[in-house]
Design an enzyme around this catalytic site. Sequence first.
Site, PDB file in Angstrom:
ATOM      1  CD  GLU A   1      88.190 -13.227 -42.966  1.00  0.00           C
ATOM      2  OE1 GLU A   1      87.465 -14.215 -42.845  1.00  0.00           O
ATOM      3  OE2 GLU A   1      89.093 -12.924 -42.164  1.00  0.00           O
TER       4      GLU A   1
ATOM      5  CG  HIS B   1      87.340 -11.378 -38.053  1.00  0.00           C
ATOM      6  ND1 HIS B   1      87.044 -12.630 -37.543  1.00  0.00           N
ATOM      7  CD2 HIS B   1      88.276 -11.580 -39.015  1.00  0.00           C
ATOM      8  CE1 HIS B   1      87.764 -13.543 -38.191  1.00  0.00           C
ATOM      9  NE2 HIS B   1      88.525 -12.937 -39.081  1.00  0.00           N
TER      10      HIS B   1
ATOM     11  CG  HIS C   1      92.553 -14.531 -36.959  1.00  0.00           C
ATOM     12  ND1 HIS C   1      93.362 -13.866 -37.836  1.00  0.00           N
ATOM     13  CD2 HIS C   1      91.325 -14.567 -37.551  1.00  0.00           C
ATOM     14  CE1 HIS C   1      92.671 -13.502 -38.916  1.00  0.00           C
ATOM     15  NE2 HIS C   1      91.439 -13.906 -38.764  1.00  0.00           N
TER      16      HIS C   1
ATOM     17  CG  HIS D   1      88.703 -17.762 -39.542  1.00  0.00           C
ATOM     18  ND1 HIS D   1      88.011 -17.460 -40.686  1.00  0.00           N
ATOM     19  CD2 HIS D   1      89.435 -16.663 -39.261  1.00  0.00           C
ATOM     20  CE1 HIS D   1      88.341 -16.240 -41.089  1.00  0.00           C
ATOM     21  NE2 HIS D   1      89.192 -15.743 -40.240  1.00  0.00           N
TER      22      HIS D   1
END
Length: 239
Positions: A77, A96, A98, A166
Amino acid sequence: MAKLDDLLEDLVTANRVLASQGIVDSFGHVSIRSPDNPKHYYLSRARAPERVERADIMEFTLEGDPVDAKGRKPYLERFIHGAAYEARPDVMAVIHNHSPGVIPYGITGHKMRPVMHMCATIGYEVPIWDQHKKFGDTNLLVESMAVGRDLAKTLGKGRTALMRGHGCIVVGHELRATVYTAVYLELNAKLQMQAEAMSKKVQFLTKGEQKKVADTTSVSNVNRAWENWCRKAERAYKE
Ligand SMILES: [Zn+2]
């Protein structure tokens, strides 16, 4: 704190801090734009952030091609990072993750807004990106620049955006301040959920308050937290 070596050490520390603060688990990643070449960025090889070492840090073009992979496997990613740097010349760091508190907001469409002064840097309202709108049924990962660019569009000029089903993206002008925003995005999610369970009339920060607090969040504020987080993550603190 401008030398590349110092910045890369800080990037390793950012990985450990995000893990120690519960913002990333075995997944999630953090990058910095190269101070020497704005068309390149640095990001660890595919590894749990808590385990990241200096030798894991790889250099990438904005398109996501490694400059010298040396056999290291990159994160699938990584396009989240390159697309954000491409769209936003002001952005110097990207996270990034979660983190669990943010997920319910991405799937209910329930808007997240700052409930407390420490959380003002998340922005007045956190937008939600839904990959399905443009790309249909996918594995929900950001595996290409096309998908990354779509996410960057939703991020717009802001600091944060949620990714439906996500996680989220957090960006900033500087690495430590970006980690700070990621930590307080998660705290805001928890506090907002508690407040809204108690009352339907939650009083959020006004637009003016949010802007004033965000504008006055100083390097010394961020460094106070950073020093403390370094200690907890067992990393040396450098001002
Ligand atoms: Zn992800």
